[in-house]
Design an enzyme around this catalytic site. Structure first.
Site, PDB file in Angstrom:
ATOM      1  N   ASN A 161       0.864  -1.179   0.000  1.00 40.96           N
ATOM      2  CA  ASN A 161       0.000   0.000   0.000  1.00 40.96           C
ATOM      3  C   ASN A 161       0.901   1.230   0.000  1.00 40.96           C
ATOM      4  OD1 ASN A 161      -1.801   2.088   0.524  1.00 40.96           O
ATOM      5  ND2 ASN A 161      -2.971   0.946   2.036  1.00 40.96           N
ATOM      6  N   ARG A 190      -2.640  -1.492  -3.696  1.00 36.98           N
ATOM      7  CA  ARG A 190      -3.661  -0.458  -3.660  1.00 36.98           C
ATOM      8  C   ARG A 190      -3.356   0.560  -4.751  1.00 36.98           C
ATOM      9  NH1 ARG A 190      -3.848   4.821  -0.073  1.00 36.98           N
ATOM     10  NH2 ARG A 190      -6.010   5.458  -0.341  1.00 36.98           N
ATOM     11  N   HIS A 196     -11.775   5.484  -0.811  1.00 39.65           N
ATOM     12  CA  HIS A 196     -11.832   4.628   0.376  1.00 39.65           C
ATOM     13  C   HIS A 196     -12.646   3.362   0.106  1.00 39.65           C
ATOM     14  CE1 HIS A 196     -11.111   8.365   3.141  1.00 39.65           C
ATOM     15  NE2 HIS A 196      -9.955   7.775   2.835  1.00 39.65           N
ATOM     16  N   ARG A 198      -8.377  18.812   4.599  1.00 42.40           N
ATOM     17  CA  ARG A 198      -9.209  19.122   3.437  1.00 42.40           C
ATOM     18  C   ARG A 198     -10.516  19.758   3.879  1.00 42.40           C
ATOM     19  NH1 ARG A 198      -8.486  13.140   1.666  1.00 42.40           N
ATOM     20  NH2 ARG A 198      -6.340  13.124   0.893  1.00 42.40           N
ATOM     21  N   GLU A 248      -7.916  -2.408   5.264  1.00 44.91           N
ATOM     22  CA  GLU A 248      -7.849  -2.310   3.814  1.00 44.91           C
ATOM     23  C   GLU A 248      -6.884  -3.338   3.222  1.00 44.91           C
ATOM     24  OE1 GLU A 248      -8.270   2.162   2.526  1.00 44.91           O
ATOM     25  OE2 GLU A 248      -7.271   2.078   4.475  1.00 44.91           O
TER      26      GLU A 248
END
Length: 371
Positions: free
Chosen positions: A8, A65, A154, A215, A356
Site C-alpha cells: 500500500n 492499492r 476509500h 481538506r 484495507e
C-alpha cells in the site's frame, strides 16, 4: 503455504502485509519516503527494501492499492503492460497517489518475476453508483471530455467494513443496508445497499464531502473564483489551501482530532467550532443517506477517528433518535469491534476496525484463483 503480499504505497510511505490465508505473517511500514533526511529515496527503493526483508516462499500473488481507476477499472485487475499504461493515463485524476502506486507495482514486477500482480482500486467499489449519484450537473459534453464525475474513494475500506458489519448483525451481506463512516485524516461516508455502493461523499477527487484533517470537504465553487479574483491566488495556491491547509487544520491550526478534543475540553473556541462543524457535516450525511437507502440496518464508524473518538461518534448521531439511531454511552466508551447502540435498537450502531490490506489480499487471492 500460499501467501499473498500486499503493498500500500502512499504519497510518503509504504505499508506492507504478508498473509497466509487470513493470518498475518509479517507486517510493517516504511515512512518518510522521498523526504530529505528521511527514509528511502523513492517508492521503488522502499519496496526493494521491504522485499529484501521478507520470506516470500510460497508467494502466489502481490496485491497493490491503486487510488484511482477511473471508469475503466471496476474490479481488482491482473496487472500487465496495458494495465500499467492505463493507470498511468489516470495520473491527472490522482497526481499525488497514482504515481506512488505505479512505482510500487513496477518494482514488485521487476523483483518478483512470475508472481501475479493484482491492482485493487479505491474507486472500484463505487462503480455501482447510479448515474444520478455519479453525475455533476454541468455541461455533459464538457464533463465527458474531461472525465468529470463522482468516482468515490476509500472503496476497499467501505467494502471491508460493510461486509464485517453484516457479520456483526448476523445477516447475509446481500440483505444489509449500512452507512459506513470512514473517519481518518481523510474522511468519507458511504451508503451501502446489499453490498453495493449507492452514494458516497468523496467525488471526482478526495476533496469533496466531509470535513477532514486538512481538506475542506464540501465547498461552494464560488469560493475558488472569489479567491482567484479578489485574493489574487493562483490555481496551485488554491489547490494547496483546500487540500493541505483547510479542514481541522485550517480551523484550529492542528489536524489531529485528539488535539482538537483536548483544546475543546479546555474551552478553546476555535476547537469548539471545528468539532461542531465536523460533526454537523457527519449528521447531515447520515440523514441524507438514510433517506436514499430507505431502510438502514446499521451505521458503522471506522478508521482512526471513527474507531477511537467517543465524543465524535456521540455528537455525530445526536438527535437522530427519531430515525432509530441512538448511542449507548457505556458501549460507546468500550473498545474493539462492537455494537455501541442499545439492545433492541432499530438501527445497529457499530464500531469496526478497518483493514484495507486484508481486503486487498482477499481480492488478489480471488483474482489469481479465478474466484
Amino acid at each position: 503455504m500460499s501467501s499473498v503480499l500486499v503493498l500500500n504505497c502512499g504519497s510518503s510511505s509504504v505499508k506492507y502485509r504478508l498473509y497466509d490465508d487470513d493470518h498475518v505473517l509479517d507486517r510493517g511500514v516504511v515512512e518518510r519516503v522521498g523526504e530529505p533526511g528521511g527514509g528511502p529515496a523513492d517508492h521503488a527503493s522502499a519496496v526493494r527494501q521491504i522485499l529484501a526483508g521478507l520470506d516470500l516462499t510460497g508467494l502466489v500473488a502481490a496485491g497493490h492499492r491503486v487510488v484511482h481507476g477511473g471508469r475503466r477499472f471496476t474490479a481488482p485487475t491482473l496487472v500487465d503492460d496495458a494495465v500499467l499504461a492505463a493507470i498511468t493515463d489516470l495520473v491527472p485524476l490522482a497526481p499525488l497517489h497514482n504515481p506512488a502506486n505505479l512505482a510500487g507495482i513496477a518494482m514488485a514486477r521487476e523483483a518478483l518475476p512470475g508472481v501475479p500482480q493484482v491492482a485493487v482500486f479505491d474507486t472500484a467499489f463505487h462503480h455501482t453508483l447510479p448515474d444520478s449519484a455519479a453525475t455533476y450537473a454541468i455541461d455533459r459534453d464538457v464533463a465527458q471530455r474531461y472525465g468529470i464525475r463522482r468516482y468515490g474513494f476509500h472503496g476497499t475500506s467501505h467494502a471491508y467494513v460493510s461486509r464485517r458489519t453484516a457479520e456483526l448483525v448476523g445477516r447475509p451481506y446481500s440483505e444489509v443496508n449500512t452507512i459506513t463512516l470512514h473517519l481518518g485524516n481523510g474522511a468519507s461516508a458511504c451508503a451501502v445497499a446489499g453490498g453495493r455502493s449507492i452514494a458516497t461523499s468523496m467525488g471526482m477527487s478526495p476533496l469533496e464531502g466531509l470535513v477532514m484533517g486538512t481538506r475542506s470537504g464540501d465547498l461552494d465553487p464560488t469560493v475558488v473564483f472569489h479567491l482567484r479574483r479578489e485574493g489574487g491566488l493562483g490555481v496551485d495556491e488554491i489547490d494547496d489551501l483546500l487540500n493541505h491547509r483547510s479542514g481541522l487544520l485550517g480551523l484550529t491550526g492542528v489536524n489531529d482530532m485528539r488535539e482538537v478534543l483536548a483544546r475543546r475540553a479546555a474551552g478553546d473556541e476555535s476547537a469548539v467550532l471545528a468539532f461542531d462543524t465536523y460533526c454537523r457535516r457527519l449528521t447531515g450525511y447520515v440523514g441524507a443517506y438514510y433517506a436514499l437507502l430507505g431502510r438502514v440496518d446499521a451505521v458503522t464508524f471506522t478508521a482512526g477517528v471513527g474507531e477511537h473518538s467517543e465524543p465524535v461518534r456521540a455528537a455525530a448521531l445526536a438527535g437522530l433518535g427519531r430515525l432509530g439511531i441512538t448511542v449507548d454511552p457505556e458501549r460507546n466508551a468500550g473498545s474493539g469491534d462492537r455494537f455501541i447502540s442499545p439492545d433492541g435498537a432499530e438501527v445497529a450502531v457499530c464500531v469496526v476496525s478497518t483493514d484495507e490490506e486484508r481486503e486487498i489480499a482477499r481480492a488478489a487471492r480471488a483474482v489469481v484463483s479465478g474466484g
